[in-house]
Write a protein that holds these residues in place. Structure first.
Motif, PDB file in Angstrom:
ATOM      1  N   UNK A 280      70.527  13.339  70.679  1.00 47.54           N
ATOM      2  CA  UNK A 280      70.187  14.782  70.723  1.00 47.54           C
ATOM      3  C   UNK A 280      71.051  15.590  71.516  1.00 47.54           C
ATOM      4  N   UNK A 281      71.477  14.825  72.438  1.00 47.99           N
ATOM      5  CA  UNK A 281      72.515  15.382  73.423  1.00 47.99           C
ATOM      6  C   UNK A 281      73.720  15.862  72.964  1.00 47.99           C
ATOM      7  N   UNK A 282      74.218  14.731  72.019  1.00 51.17           N
ATOM      8  CA  UNK A 282      75.584  14.923  71.439  1.00 51.17           C
ATOM      9  C   UNK A 282      75.510  16.072  70.405  1.00 51.17           C
ATOM     10  N   UNK A 283      74.361  16.379  69.591  1.00 49.89           N
ATOM     11  CA  UNK A 283      74.169  17.483  68.860  1.00 49.89           C
ATOM     12  C   UNK A 283      74.190  18.942  69.559  1.00 49.89           C
ATOM     13  N   UNK A 284      73.167  18.813  70.616  1.00 44.89           N
ATOM     14  CA  UNK A 284      72.847  20.127  71.183  1.00 44.89           C
ATOM     15  C   UNK A 284      74.200  20.693  72.239  1.00 44.89           C
ATOM     16  N   UNK A 285      74.941  19.816  72.534  1.00 43.15           N
ATOM     17  CA  UNK A 285      75.913  19.924  73.355  1.00 43.15           C
ATOM     18  C   UNK A 285      77.367  20.047  72.532  1.00 43.15           C
ATOM     19  N   UNK A 286      77.340  19.712  71.222  1.00 39.04           N
ATOM     20  CA  UNK A 286      78.349  19.749  70.259  1.00 39.04           C
ATOM     21  C   UNK A 286      79.650  18.778  70.481  1.00 39.04           C
ATOM     22  N   UNK A 287      78.950  17.497  71.170  1.00 38.19           N
ATOM     23  CA  UNK A 287      80.091  16.686  71.540  1.00 38.19           C
ATOM     24  C   UNK A 287      80.623  15.938  70.538  1.00 38.19           C
ATOM     25  N   UNK A 288      81.794  15.406  70.671  1.00 41.68           N
ATOM     26  CA  UNK A 288      82.395  14.450  69.677  1.00 41.68           C
ATOM     27  C   UNK A 288      82.724  13.265  70.275  1.00 41.68           C
ATOM     28  N   UNK A 289      82.533  12.029  69.164  1.00 35.37           N
ATOM     29  CA  UNK A 289      82.993  10.750  69.677  1.00 35.37           C
ATOM     30  C   UNK A 289      83.786  10.110  68.525  1.00 35.37           C
ATOM     31  N   UNK A 290      85.047   9.756  68.965  1.00 39.05           N
ATOM     32  CA  UNK A 290      86.300   9.320  68.176  1.00 39.05           C
ATOM     33  C   UNK A 290      86.675   7.925  68.230  1.00 39.05           C
ATOM     34  N   UNK A 291      86.713   7.183  67.170  1.00 36.48           N
ATOM     35  CA  UNK A 291      87.338   5.964  67.268  1.00 36.48           C
ATOM     36  C   UNK A 291      88.774   6.191  67.100  1.00 36.48           C
ATOM     37  N   UNK A 292      89.445   5.249  67.608  1.00 39.53           N
ATOM     38  CA  UNK A 292      91.115   5.542  67.464  1.00 39.53           C
ATOM     39  C   UNK A 292      91.789   4.262  67.494  1.00 39.53           C
ATOM     40  N   UNK A 293      92.481   4.116  66.413  1.00 40.35           N
ATOM     41  CA  UNK A 293      93.259   2.822  66.236  1.00 40.35           C
ATOM     42  C   UNK A 293      94.472   3.292  66.242  1.00 40.35           C
ATOM     43  N   UNK A 294      95.272   2.204  67.099  1.00 39.50           N
ATOM     44  CA  UNK A 294      96.875   2.440  67.263  1.00 39.50           C
ATOM     45  C   UNK A 294      97.374   3.787  67.555  1.00 39.50           C
TER      46      UNK A 294
END
Length: 350
Positions: A280-294
């Motif tokens: 809910x917090x991710x959506x309401x605050x427009x946050x992004x979580x990104x995995x990152x390889x190399x």
């Protein structure tokens, strides 16, 4: 080809042994290893393999000693960094994102070539090799020409970690997070990956906050303009971007809590397989979580850019490195864990 290699038999220790390196295929090369970085992934893999004999190491740097007839773009005597293996032909590789290669698991973690053939033998027995397409805890390594990036006369101990750790940290900033002047980046964990990420962001004019429990690491980055704290529960202002190198669920949750609306968190640390997120917090605050390889990087593009930044004085990679003999692997790991060393690099010729 007869070589000396660091053979591991389990989660602790290793021994220098005589080994035999396979002849290069047409698109392969043999590189005489001058330096090789020690990465957390080497230690994780050593534990995962249990007692299976293995030669690890995936941040090699050295000079090209043998060339297959189809190994284009390289010459004998070139100093090269060995980066991870990729096929070059799948959709991700064609898009310039070889870290997500369709064949990444087999090419980098199977212990053999893609066709199942071994690259290393000890006595008459094949051992786990071709780690990240190289297995460079040795005096020489066999690699695909595609994985070899020329670095000129750059000192090998500085160049070696560009193959993975330094590439990942810098790439996470430049390719994934992309903070701009006036933004504030939180880096959680200032080992080799986190320290390079912080230095890269500082060179871009970004404000950097580093959360790191080891005092010498904090002191080093503070010299270059980072604000440092020992723990994430200390007062930290809201940030626009965050990078977690620890893989610890509690650190990931705290980094997310510190993000401003529409902030971005990149994850590069291998830790717990699961973490709880407040959707809910991710959506309401427009946050992004990104995995990152190399670092979402094409090594053939990013490594030359990082070399340029080092030569211009904007990326002091040499300040992060401490060298050890190949036989001193266990001491290098112990020093890193104790905070006496930030990035250990082994020198097989000593």
């Amino acid at each position: 080809m007869k070589i000396s290699a660091l053979l591991s038999h389990g989660p602790a220790g290793g021994e220098l042994v005589d080994a035999e390196l396979d002849d290069p295929r047409p698109d392969e090369v043999i590189v005489r290893i001058e330096a090789v970085g020690v990465c957390h992934t080497d230690l994780l893999t050593r534990r995962k393999l249990g007692t299976q004999p293995a030669v690890l190491g995936h941040e090699g740097c050295g000079t090209v000693e043998h060339l297959g007839p189809a190994a284009g773009g390289l010459s004998l005597g070139d100093r090269v960094v060995l980066s991870f293996a990729s096929c070059g032909g799948c959709a991700q590789c064609r898009a310039g994102l070889p870290g997500y290669c369709a064949w990444a698991a087999a090419l980098n973690g199977s212990g053999r070539r893609l066709d199942g053939s071994p690259t290393l033998r000890v006595g008459d027995q094949p051992v786990f090799g071709a780690f990240f397409g190289q297995s460079s805890f040795a005096t020489a390594a066999l690699a695909h020409a595609r994985s070899c990036i020329p670095v000129g006369d750059l000192p090998p101990e500085v160049a070696a970690p560009l193959g993975c750790g330094f590439l990942t940290g810098a790439g996470a900033v430049l390719n994934v997070l992309r903070p701009r002047h006036g933004d504030r980046l939180l880096v959680v964990g200032a080992g080799g990956v986190g320290a390079v990420a912080a230095l890269t962001a500082l060179s871009e004019g970004v404000e950097v906050v580093v959360a790191e429990p080891v005092a010498p690491r904090r002191a080093l980055l503070a010299q270059y303009g980072a604000t440092t704290v020992a723990a994430l529960d200390e007062p930290i202002p809201a940030v626009t971007h965050a990078l977690d190198t620890t893989g610890q669920p509690e650190s990931i949750a705290r980094a997310l809590a510190l993000l401003q609306p529409r902030g971005v968190l990149a994850l590069v640390g291998l830790g717990a397989a699961q973490a709880s997120l407040d959707v809910r917090k991710l959506m309401l605050r427009g946050l992004q979580v990104r995995g990152c390889v190399e670092g979402d990087a094409d090594p053939s593009h990013l490594i030359p850019e990082l070399v340029r930044r080092f030569r211009s004085g904007h990326l002091p990679l040499d300040r992060l490195v401490t060298t050890y003999a190949l036989a001193d692997f266990d001491r290098a790991v112990a020093d890193q864990r104790a905070g006496r060393t930030l990035k250990p690099v082994l020198l097989p010729g000593t």
